[in-house]
Design an enzyme around this catalytic site. Structure first.
Site, PDB file in Angstrom:
ATOM      1  N   LYS A  25       0.793  -1.145  -0.164  1.00 22.25           N
ATOM      2  CA  LYS A  25       0.184  -0.040  -0.161  1.00 22.25           C
ATOM      3  C   LYS A  25       0.419   1.367  -0.048  1.00 22.25           C
ATOM      4  CE  LYS A  25      -2.847   1.002   3.349  1.00 22.25           C
ATOM      5  NZ  LYS A  25      -2.186   2.513   3.923  1.00 22.25           N
ATOM      6  N   GLY A  95      -4.917   7.859   5.389  1.00 22.48           N
ATOM      7  CA  GLY A  95      -4.150   9.146   6.523  1.00 22.48           C
ATOM      8  C   GLY A  95      -2.560   9.179   5.002  1.00 22.48           C
ATOM      9  N   ASP A 314       1.836  -1.056  11.704  1.00 22.08           N
ATOM     10  CA  ASP A 314       0.590  -1.533  11.231  1.00 22.08           C
ATOM     11  C   ASP A 314       0.462  -2.547  11.910  1.00 22.08           C
ATOM     12  OD1 ASP A 314       0.075   1.197  10.348  1.00 22.08           O
ATOM     13  OD2 ASP A 314       1.392   0.730   8.278  1.00 22.08           O
ATOM     14  N   ARG A 345      -6.385   2.062  18.585  1.00 22.64           N
ATOM     15  CA  ARG A 345      -6.325   1.046  17.691  1.00 22.64           C
ATOM     16  C   ARG A 345      -5.978  -0.228  18.894  1.00 22.64           C
ATOM     17  NH1 ARG A 345      -3.541   0.469  11.697  1.00 22.64           N
ATOM     18  NH2 ARG A 345      -5.382   1.068  10.721  1.00 22.64           N
ATOM     19  N   ARG A 387      -6.809  -2.628   9.343  1.00 15.99           N
ATOM     20  CA  ARG A 387      -6.251  -4.148   9.799  1.00 15.99           C
ATOM     21  C   ARG A 387      -6.838  -4.588  10.978  1.00 15.99           C
ATOM     22  NH1 ARG A 387      -2.339  -2.945   6.802  1.00 15.99           N
ATOM     23  NH2 ARG A 387      -1.732  -0.798   5.962  1.00 15.99           N
TER      24      ARG A 387
HETATM   25  C1  S3P Z   1       2.055   4.609   6.169  1.00 13.67           C
HETATM   26  C2  S3P Z   1       3.741   5.278   7.462  1.00 13.67           C
HETATM   27  C3  S3P Z   1       2.737   4.597   8.415  1.00 13.67           C
HETATM   28  C4  S3P Z   1       1.897   3.764   8.456  1.00 13.67           C
HETATM   29  C5  S3P Z   1       0.370   4.173   7.719  1.00 13.67           C
HETATM   30  C6  S3P Z   1       1.554   3.959   6.321  1.00 13.67           C
HETATM   31  C7  S3P Z   1       3.081   5.675   4.891  1.00 13.67           C
HETATM   32  O1  S3P Z   1       1.743   5.540   9.205  1.00 13.67           O
HETATM   33  O2  S3P Z   1       0.668   3.938  10.015  1.00 13.67           O
HETATM   34  O3  S3P Z   1      -0.595   2.636   7.426  1.00 13.67           O
HETATM   35  O4  S3P Z   1       2.873   4.821   4.059  1.00 13.67           O
HETATM   36  O5  S3P Z   1       4.056   5.756   4.691  1.00 13.67           O
HETATM   37  P1  S3P Z   1       2.793   6.791  10.252  1.00 13.67           P
HETATM   38  O6  S3P Z   1       4.045   7.752   9.211  1.00 13.67           O
HETATM   39  O7  S3P Z   1       2.368   7.901  10.594  1.00 13.67           O
HETATM   40  O8  S3P Z   1       3.665   6.239  11.015  1.00 13.67           O
END
Ligand code: S3P
Length: 437
Positions: A25, A95, A314, A345, A387
Protein backbone atom coordinates in the site's frame (compact mmCIF):
# COMPACT_ATOMS: atom_id res chain seq x y z
CA UNK A 1 -30.67 -0.01 7.57
CA UNK A 2 -28.06 -0.27 4.87
CA UNK A 3 -26.48 -3.56 3.93
CA UNK A 4 -22.89 -4.00 5.04
CA UNK A 5 -20.33 -6.75 4.63
CA UNK A 6 -19.25 -9.04 7.43
CA UNK A 7 -16.72 -11.85 7.74
CA UNK A 8 -18.01 -15.21 8.94
CA UNK A 9 -15.15 -17.11 10.53
CA UNK A 10 -15.15 -20.68 11.80
CA UNK A 11 -12.34 -22.24 13.79
CA UNK A 12 -10.98 -25.19 11.84
CA UNK A 13 -7.97 -27.10 10.55
CA UNK A 14 -4.53 -25.90 9.59
CA UNK A 15 -3.69 -23.47 6.81
CA UNK A 16 -1.67 -25.03 3.98
CA UNK A 17 -0.13 -24.09 0.69
CA UNK A 18 1.26 -21.02 -1.03
CA UNK A 19 -0.25 -17.59 -1.63
CA UNK A 20 0.62 -14.11 -2.75
CA UNK A 21 -0.66 -10.94 -1.15
CA UNK A 22 -1.69 -7.73 -2.94
CA UNK A 23 0.81 -4.97 -3.74
CA UNK A 24 2.32 -2.85 -0.99
CA UNK A 25 0.00 0.00 0.00
CA UNK A 26 2.75 2.47 0.92
CA UNK A 27 4.59 1.88 -2.36
CA UNK A 28 1.36 2.00 -4.40
CA UNK A 29 0.39 5.42 -2.98
CA UNK A 30 3.85 6.71 -3.76
CA UNK A 31 4.03 5.16 -7.25
CA UNK A 32 0.88 6.91 -8.37
CA UNK A 33 1.71 10.28 -6.77
CA UNK A 34 5.40 10.40 -7.66
CA UNK A 35 4.71 9.04 -11.16
CA UNK A 36 2.31 11.96 -11.60
CA UNK A 37 5.04 14.41 -10.52
CA UNK A 38 7.62 13.00 -12.95
CA UNK A 39 7.91 14.29 -16.49
CA UNK A 40 7.09 11.41 -18.81
CA UNK A 41 5.46 8.01 -18.74
CA UNK A 42 5.59 5.89 -15.60
CA UNK A 43 4.59 2.23 -15.76
CA UNK A 44 3.48 0.39 -12.64
CA UNK A 45 2.69 -3.33 -12.46
CA UNK A 46 1.12 -5.09 -9.48
CA UNK A 47 -0.30 -1.81 -8.16
CA UNK A 48 -2.62 -2.21 -5.17
CA UNK A 49 -6.15 -1.47 -6.35
CA UNK A 50 -7.70 -0.91 -2.90
CA UNK A 51 -9.86 1.69 -1.19
CA UNK A 52 -6.99 3.85 0.09
CA UNK A 53 -4.83 3.81 -3.03
CA UNK A 54 -7.77 4.33 -5.41
CA UNK A 55 -8.41 7.58 -3.51
CA UNK A 56 -4.85 8.73 -4.28
CA UNK A 57 -5.20 7.70 -7.92
CA UNK A 58 -8.50 9.59 -8.31
CA UNK A 59 -6.96 12.70 -6.70
CA UNK A 60 -4.03 12.66 -9.09
CA UNK A 61 -6.46 12.30 -12.02
CA UNK A 62 -8.42 15.28 -10.67
CA UNK A 63 -5.14 17.24 -10.92
CA UNK A 64 -5.20 16.65 -14.68
CA UNK A 65 -2.85 13.64 -14.85
CA UNK A 66 -4.04 11.01 -17.37
CA UNK A 67 -3.78 7.43 -16.08
CA UNK A 68 -4.52 4.39 -18.24
CA UNK A 69 -5.42 1.15 -16.53
CA UNK A 70 -4.59 -2.24 -17.96
CA UNK A 71 -6.75 -4.51 -15.87
CA UNK A 72 -6.93 -3.37 -12.25
CA UNK A 73 -3.31 -3.54 -11.26
CA UNK A 74 -1.21 -2.20 -14.11
CA UNK A 75 -1.02 1.54 -14.71
CA UNK A 76 0.44 3.92 -17.26
CA UNK A 77 0.77 7.39 -15.73
CA UNK A 78 1.36 10.40 -17.97
CA UNK A 79 3.22 12.59 -15.49
CA UNK A 80 3.52 16.33 -15.92
CA UNK A 81 2.46 19.66 -14.47
CA UNK A 82 -0.67 19.60 -12.31
CA UNK A 83 -3.80 21.60 -13.17
CA UNK A 84 -6.01 23.24 -10.54
CA UNK A 85 -8.63 20.71 -9.42
CA UNK A 86 -12.23 21.85 -9.88
CA UNK A 87 -13.29 20.55 -6.46
CA UNK A 88 -11.82 19.38 -3.13
CA UNK A 89 -9.67 16.27 -3.47
CA UNK A 90 -11.26 13.37 -1.58
CA UNK A 91 -8.73 11.05 0.06
CA UNK A 92 -11.55 9.03 1.74
CA UNK A 93 -9.87 7.02 4.59
CA UNK A 94 -6.27 7.38 3.37
CA UNK A 95 -3.96 9.02 5.91
CA UNK A 96 -0.93 8.40 3.70
CA UNK A 97 -2.80 9.83 0.71
CA UNK A 98 -3.76 13.11 2.36
CA UNK A 99 -0.46 13.73 4.15
CA UNK A 100 1.80 13.04 1.16
CA UNK A 101 -0.42 14.93 -1.25
CA UNK A 102 -0.48 17.90 1.14
CA UNK A 103 3.32 18.12 0.88
CA UNK A 104 3.11 18.08 -2.90
CA UNK A 105 0.27 20.63 -3.06
CA UNK A 106 2.24 23.17 -0.98
CA UNK A 107 4.54 23.58 -3.97
CA UNK A 108 1.79 24.22 -6.54
CA UNK A 109 0.88 27.60 -8.02
CA UNK A 110 -2.85 27.16 -7.30
CA UNK A 111 -5.17 26.64 -4.35
CA UNK A 112 -6.33 23.16 -3.38
CA UNK A 113 -8.52 21.62 -0.69
CA UNK A 114 -7.77 18.09 0.62
CA UNK A 115 -10.54 16.27 2.40
CA UNK A 116 -11.77 12.78 3.21
CA UNK A 117 -14.19 10.65 5.19
CA UNK A 118 -15.43 11.45 8.70
CA UNK A 119 -12.79 9.01 9.92
CA UNK A 120 -9.98 10.88 8.12
CA UNK A 121 -11.32 14.22 9.40
CA UNK A 122 -10.72 12.99 12.95
CA UNK A 123 -7.02 12.25 12.36
CA UNK A 124 -4.27 14.68 13.45
CA UNK A 125 -2.89 16.94 10.71
CA UNK A 126 -0.94 19.37 12.91
CA UNK A 127 2.02 17.02 12.54
CA UNK A 128 2.29 18.05 8.87
CA UNK A 129 0.86 21.58 9.12
CA UNK A 130 3.60 22.65 11.58
CA UNK A 131 6.67 21.67 9.53
CA UNK A 132 5.11 22.71 6.21
CA UNK A 133 4.43 26.17 7.65
CA UNK A 134 8.02 26.32 8.87
CA UNK A 135 8.96 25.97 5.18
CA UNK A 136 6.72 28.92 4.32
CA UNK A 137 3.67 26.95 3.16
CA UNK A 138 0.21 28.47 3.39
CA UNK A 139 -1.71 25.47 4.77
CA UNK A 140 -4.53 25.44 7.26
CA UNK A 141 -7.04 22.94 8.56
CA UNK A 142 -10.20 23.05 10.61
CA UNK A 143 -8.91 22.75 14.17
CA UNK A 144 -5.72 21.32 12.62
CA UNK A 145 -7.69 18.55 10.90
CA UNK A 146 -9.00 17.94 7.37
CA UNK A 147 -10.30 19.58 5.25
CA UNK A 148 -6.93 21.18 4.56
CA UNK A 149 -6.76 24.35 2.45
CA UNK A 150 -3.46 25.01 0.71
CA UNK A 151 -2.63 28.26 -1.14
CA UNK A 152 0.40 29.11 -3.27
CA UNK A 153 3.45 30.27 -1.28
CA UNK A 154 7.23 30.28 -1.74
CA UNK A 155 8.92 27.40 0.12
CA UNK A 156 12.36 27.39 1.75
CA UNK A 157 14.34 24.32 2.72
CA UNK A 158 15.06 23.84 6.43
CA UNK A 159 16.13 21.26 8.99
CA UNK A 160 13.24 19.47 10.64
CA UNK A 161 13.74 17.44 13.79
CA UNK A 162 10.65 15.23 13.74
CA UNK A 163 9.12 14.71 17.20
CA UNK A 164 7.55 11.35 16.18
CA UNK A 165 8.98 8.70 13.87
CA UNK A 166 6.43 9.01 11.07
CA UNK A 167 7.02 8.14 7.42
CA UNK A 168 4.01 10.19 6.44
CA UNK A 169 5.36 13.36 8.07
CA UNK A 170 8.86 12.74 6.73
CA UNK A 171 7.45 12.23 3.24
CA UNK A 172 5.23 15.34 3.32
CA UNK A 173 8.25 17.48 4.24
CA UNK A 174 10.57 15.90 1.65
CA UNK A 175 7.94 16.24 -1.10
CA UNK A 176 7.47 19.93 -0.28
CA UNK A 177 11.27 20.12 -0.30
CA UNK A 178 11.24 19.22 -4.01
CA UNK A 179 9.62 22.65 -4.59
CA UNK A 180 11.67 24.62 -2.04
CA UNK A 181 14.65 26.87 -2.34
CA UNK A 182 17.73 25.18 -0.86
CA UNK A 183 18.17 21.89 0.94
CA UNK A 184 15.57 20.26 3.18
CA UNK A 185 16.77 17.96 5.95
CA UNK A 186 14.65 15.68 8.10
CA UNK A 187 16.00 14.11 11.27
CA UNK A 188 13.84 11.21 12.41
CA UNK A 189 13.89 9.79 15.94
CA UNK A 190 13.63 6.24 14.59
CA UNK A 191 13.80 4.28 11.35
CA UNK A 192 10.40 5.12 9.78
CA UNK A 193 9.73 3.32 6.48
CA UNK A 194 11.95 4.70 3.73
CA UNK A 195 9.93 4.07 0.55
CA UNK A 196 9.86 7.79 -0.29
CA UNK A 197 13.63 8.08 -0.14
CA UNK A 198 14.16 4.91 -2.20
CA UNK A 199 11.66 5.89 -4.87
CA UNK A 200 12.73 9.53 -5.20
CA UNK A 201 16.35 8.39 -5.47
CA UNK A 202 15.39 5.94 -8.23
CA UNK A 203 13.76 8.90 -10.01
CA UNK A 204 17.00 10.88 -9.98
CA UNK A 205 16.33 13.11 -6.96
CA UNK A 206 19.36 14.28 -4.97
CA UNK A 207 18.48 12.65 -1.67
CA UNK A 208 21.05 11.36 0.79
CA UNK A 209 20.41 9.28 3.92
CA UNK A 210 22.91 9.25 6.76
CA UNK A 211 21.54 7.23 9.67
CA UNK A 212 18.37 8.97 10.76
CA UNK A 213 19.10 12.16 8.79
CA UNK A 214 17.78 12.58 5.26
CA UNK A 215 18.82 15.53 3.09
CA UNK A 216 17.10 16.47 -0.16
CA UNK A 217 18.40 19.07 -2.59
CA UNK A 218 15.99 20.07 -5.37
CA UNK A 219 17.65 19.22 -8.68
CA UNK A 220 15.00 19.62 -11.36
CA UNK A 221 12.62 17.21 -12.99
CA UNK A 222 12.04 13.70 -11.69
CA UNK A 223 12.57 10.79 -14.09
CA UNK A 224 9.57 8.52 -14.67
CA UNK A 225 9.47 5.09 -13.08
CA UNK A 226 9.07 1.56 -14.38
CA UNK A 227 8.31 -0.69 -11.45
CA UNK A 228 6.58 -3.78 -10.15
CA UNK A 229 5.09 -3.29 -6.69
CA UNK A 230 6.09 -6.07 -4.26
CA UNK A 231 3.53 -7.75 -1.97
CA UNK A 232 2.63 -5.91 1.22
CA UNK A 233 4.20 -7.39 4.36
CA UNK A 234 1.47 -5.66 6.39
CA UNK A 235 -1.10 -7.79 4.51
CA UNK A 236 1.08 -10.92 4.70
CA UNK A 237 0.98 -10.48 8.49
CA UNK A 238 -2.59 -11.85 8.69
CA UNK A 239 -2.14 -15.26 7.02
CA UNK A 240 1.30 -15.45 8.65
CA UNK A 241 -0.01 -15.10 12.21
CA UNK A 242 -3.01 -17.32 11.40
CA UNK A 243 -0.56 -20.07 10.36
CA UNK A 244 1.44 -19.68 13.58
CA UNK A 245 -1.70 -20.00 15.69
CA UNK A 246 -3.73 -22.76 13.98
CA UNK A 247 -2.30 -26.25 14.65
CA UNK A 248 -1.20 -28.16 11.55
CA UNK A 249 -0.48 -25.03 9.50
CA UNK A 250 2.41 -24.66 7.05
CA UNK A 251 2.15 -21.83 4.51
CA UNK A 252 4.43 -19.99 2.13
CA UNK A 253 3.88 -16.40 1.04
CA UNK A 254 5.80 -15.35 -2.06
CA UNK A 255 6.83 -11.98 -3.49
CA UNK A 256 6.62 -10.14 -0.15
CA UNK A 257 8.43 -6.83 0.41
CA UNK A 258 11.20 -7.38 2.97
CA UNK A 259 12.36 -3.76 3.34
CA UNK A 260 14.07 -3.78 6.78
CA UNK A 261 12.08 -0.72 7.88
CA UNK A 262 8.94 -2.90 7.57
CA UNK A 263 9.94 -6.29 8.99
CA UNK A 264 9.69 -5.58 12.73
CA UNK A 265 6.86 -8.10 13.12
CA UNK A 266 9.06 -10.92 11.81
CA UNK A 267 11.77 -10.06 14.37
CA UNK A 268 9.28 -9.92 17.24
CA UNK A 269 7.51 -13.15 16.24
CA UNK A 270 10.86 -14.92 16.02
CA UNK A 271 11.67 -13.73 19.52
CA UNK A 272 8.32 -15.24 20.55
CA UNK A 273 9.52 -18.59 19.20
CA UNK A 274 7.76 -18.52 15.82
CA UNK A 275 8.90 -20.95 13.14
CA UNK A 276 9.38 -18.48 10.29
CA UNK A 277 11.84 -18.90 7.42
CA UNK A 278 12.59 -15.94 5.17
CA UNK A 279 14.36 -16.24 1.81
CA UNK A 280 15.26 -13.14 -0.16
CA UNK A 281 14.66 -13.74 -3.86
CA UNK A 282 15.54 -10.40 -5.46
CA UNK A 283 14.80 -6.70 -5.72
CA UNK A 284 11.60 -4.99 -6.93
CA UNK A 285 11.25 -1.24 -7.13
CA UNK A 286 14.57 -0.92 -5.26
CA UNK A 287 13.17 -2.98 -2.35
CA UNK A 288 14.25 -6.48 -1.23
CA UNK A 289 11.57 -9.10 -1.94
CA UNK A 290 11.26 -12.70 -0.86
CA UNK A 291 9.36 -15.68 0.45
CA UNK A 292 8.11 -16.21 3.98
CA UNK A 293 7.31 -19.71 5.26
CA UNK A 294 5.41 -19.97 8.53
CA UNK A 295 4.47 -23.09 10.48
CA UNK A 296 2.33 -23.59 13.55
CA UNK A 297 4.39 -22.69 16.62
CA UNK A 298 4.11 -22.55 20.39
CA UNK A 299 4.67 -18.87 21.17
CA UNK A 300 5.93 -17.21 24.33
CA UNK A 301 5.39 -13.65 25.58
CA UNK A 302 7.78 -10.88 24.60
CA UNK A 303 8.70 -7.27 25.43
CA UNK A 304 8.36 -4.82 22.54
CA UNK A 305 9.56 -1.20 22.62
CA UNK A 306 12.06 1.22 21.07
CA UNK A 307 13.00 1.29 17.38
CA UNK A 308 11.17 -1.89 16.37
CA UNK A 309 7.83 -0.21 17.10
CA UNK A 310 7.93 2.01 14.00
CA UNK A 311 9.11 -0.97 11.92
CA UNK A 312 5.87 -2.79 12.69
CA UNK A 313 3.52 0.09 13.49
CA UNK A 314 0.63 -1.34 11.45
CA UNK A 315 1.08 -4.86 12.84
CA UNK A 316 0.15 -4.33 16.52
CA UNK A 317 -3.50 -5.34 16.12
CA UNK A 318 -2.41 -8.74 14.77
CA UNK A 319 0.43 -8.96 17.33
CA UNK A 320 -2.25 -8.68 20.04
CA UNK A 321 -3.92 -11.77 18.62
CA UNK A 322 -0.60 -13.65 18.61
CA UNK A 323 0.18 -12.51 22.18
CA UNK A 324 -3.13 -13.94 23.43
CA UNK A 325 -1.97 -17.39 22.29
CA UNK A 326 1.52 -16.99 23.77
CA UNK A 327 2.64 -18.44 27.09
CA UNK A 328 3.61 -15.65 29.49
CA UNK A 329 3.49 -11.88 29.43
CA UNK A 330 3.69 -9.64 26.38
CA UNK A 331 4.41 -5.99 27.17
CA UNK A 332 4.30 -3.32 24.44
CA UNK A 333 5.68 0.18 25.10
CA UNK A 334 6.48 3.29 23.00
CA UNK A 335 3.49 2.67 20.74
CA UNK A 336 1.24 5.66 21.55
CA UNK A 337 1.02 6.32 17.77
CA UNK A 338 -1.43 3.41 17.64
CA UNK A 339 -3.99 5.69 19.23
CA UNK A 340 -4.09 8.01 16.20
CA UNK A 341 -4.37 5.48 13.38
CA UNK A 342 -7.65 4.83 11.53
CA UNK A 343 -8.98 4.17 15.05
CA UNK A 344 -7.40 4.12 18.49
CA UNK A 345 -6.07 0.65 17.80
CA UNK A 346 -5.15 -0.09 21.43
CA UNK A 347 -8.61 0.65 22.84
CA UNK A 348 -10.59 -0.75 19.93
CA UNK A 349 -8.68 -4.05 19.81
CA UNK A 350 -8.85 -4.43 23.61
CA UNK A 351 -12.62 -3.84 23.56
CA UNK A 352 -13.35 -6.10 20.60
CA UNK A 353 -11.09 -8.93 21.78
CA UNK A 354 -12.82 -8.67 25.19
CA UNK A 355 -16.02 -9.73 23.37
CA UNK A 356 -14.13 -12.92 22.46
CA UNK A 357 -13.26 -13.36 26.13
CA UNK A 358 -9.78 -11.79 26.13
CA UNK A 359 -8.36 -9.73 28.96
CA UNK A 360 -5.97 -7.00 27.81
CA UNK A 361 -4.54 -4.24 30.00
CA UNK A 362 -4.20 -0.95 28.18
CA UNK A 363 -1.37 1.43 29.00
CA UNK A 364 -1.00 4.97 27.62
CA UNK A 365 1.60 3.84 25.06
CA UNK A 366 0.86 0.14 24.66
CA UNK A 367 -0.68 -2.87 26.36
CA UNK A 368 0.00 -5.90 28.52
CA UNK A 369 -1.32 -9.36 27.69
CA UNK A 370 -0.91 -12.40 29.93
CA UNK A 371 -1.32 -15.58 27.93
CA UNK A 372 -2.31 -18.04 26.89
CA UNK A 373 -5.95 -17.02 26.89
CA UNK A 374 -8.80 -19.13 25.51
CA UNK A 375 -11.09 -17.25 23.13
CA UNK A 376 -14.75 -18.02 22.51
CA UNK A 377 -16.66 -17.15 19.33
CA UNK A 378 -18.75 -13.96 19.34
CA UNK A 379 -19.88 -11.08 17.15
CA UNK A 380 -17.29 -8.31 16.95
CA UNK A 381 -17.00 -5.02 15.04
CA UNK A 382 -14.34 -3.94 12.56
CA UNK A 383 -14.92 -0.20 13.23
CA UNK A 384 -14.27 0.71 9.57
CA UNK A 385 -10.58 -0.01 10.24
CA UNK A 386 -9.14 -2.60 7.84
CA UNK A 387 -6.43 -3.91 10.14
CA UNK A 388 -8.89 -4.29 13.03
CA UNK A 389 -11.37 -6.24 10.87
CA UNK A 390 -8.67 -8.61 9.56
CA UNK A 391 -7.02 -9.11 12.97
CA UNK A 392 -10.37 -10.01 14.51
CA UNK A 393 -10.96 -12.53 11.72
CA UNK A 394 -7.68 -14.25 12.55
CA UNK A 395 -8.69 -14.29 16.23
CA UNK A 396 -11.93 -15.97 15.11
CA UNK A 397 -9.90 -18.84 13.64
CA UNK A 398 -8.82 -19.84 17.14
CA UNK A 399 -12.02 -18.89 18.97
CA UNK A 400 -14.01 -22.14 18.59
CA UNK A 401 -17.43 -21.89 16.91
CA UNK A 402 -18.44 -19.13 14.50
CA UNK A 403 -17.28 -15.54 14.88
CA UNK A 404 -18.91 -12.73 12.91
CA UNK A 405 -16.87 -9.61 12.16
CA UNK A 406 -19.22 -6.74 11.35
CA UNK A 407 -18.20 -3.71 9.29
CA UNK A 408 -15.69 -5.79 7.37
CA UNK A 409 -15.82 -4.16 3.94
CA UNK A 410 -12.98 -1.86 5.10
CA UNK A 411 -10.57 -4.82 4.71
CA UNK A 412 -10.59 -3.77 1.07
CA UNK A 413 -8.85 -0.51 2.03
CA UNK A 414 -5.57 -2.45 1.96
CA UNK A 415 -6.25 -6.16 1.24
CA UNK A 416 -8.86 -6.74 -1.46
CA UNK A 417 -9.64 -10.46 -1.56
CA UNK A 418 -8.57 -11.05 2.06
CA UNK A 419 -11.30 -13.64 2.72
CA UNK A 420 -10.61 -15.41 -0.60
CA UNK A 421 -6.86 -15.56 0.07
CA UNK A 422 -7.42 -16.95 3.56
CA UNK A 423 -9.99 -19.46 2.25
CA UNK A 424 -7.60 -20.62 -0.50
CA UNK A 425 -5.12 -21.47 2.28
CA UNK A 426 -7.85 -23.51 4.00
CA UNK A 427 -9.12 -21.03 6.59
CA UNK A 428 -12.90 -20.97 7.00
CA UNK A 429 -13.46 -17.26 6.35
CA UNK A 430 -16.09 -15.88 4.00
CA UNK A 431 -17.32 -12.38 3.27
CA UNK A 432 -21.11 -11.90 3.18
CA UNK A 433 -23.51 -9.04 2.70
CA UNK A 434 -25.49 -8.51 5.86
CA UNK A 435 -28.46 -6.30 6.63
CA UNK A 436 -28.37 -5.46 10.32
CA UNK A 437 -31.71 -5.84 12.18
C1 S3P B 1 2.64 4.86 6.11
C2 S3P B 1 3.21 5.23 7.30
C3 S3P B 1 2.69 4.83 8.62
C4 S3P B 1 1.71 3.68 8.51
C5 S3P B 1 0.74 3.85 7.39
C6 S3P B 1 1.47 3.98 6.07
C7 S3P B 1 3.24 5.35 4.86
O1 S3P B 1 2.06 5.94 9.22
O2 S3P B 1 1.00 3.53 9.72
O3 S3P B 1 -0.14 2.75 7.32
O4 S3P B 1 2.92 4.80 3.77
O5 S3P B 1 4.04 6.28 4.90
P1 S3P B 1 2.92 7.03 10.03
O6 S3P B 1 3.97 7.52 9.14
O7 S3P B 1 1.97 8.14 10.38
O8 S3P B 1 3.43 6.33 11.25
Amino acid sequence: MTAQDCFLVKAGGGLKGAATVPGDKSISHRAVMFGALAHGITRVRGWLAAGDTEASLASVQALGIPIERHGKNDLTIHGGPFLPPGAPLNLVNAGTGIRLLAGMMCGQPFESVLDGSEQLRRRPMKRIITPLRMMGADISGVNDRAPLTIRPAGLRGFIYEMPVASAQVKSAVLLAGLFAEGATAVVQPGPARDHTERMLRAMGADIVTDGNRIVLMPNGELRPLDLTVPGDISSAAFPLVAALLVPGSDITLTGVNLNPTRTGLLDVLRRMGADIAVTETGLEAGEPVGTIRARHSMLKGVEVGGNVVVEMIDEFPILMVAALAAEGETVVRDAAELRVKETDRISVMAAELAKLGANITETPDGFIIRGPQTLKAATVDGHDDHRIAMSLSVAGLVAGGQTTVLDARCAGDSFPGFAETMAALGADISQRALTPP
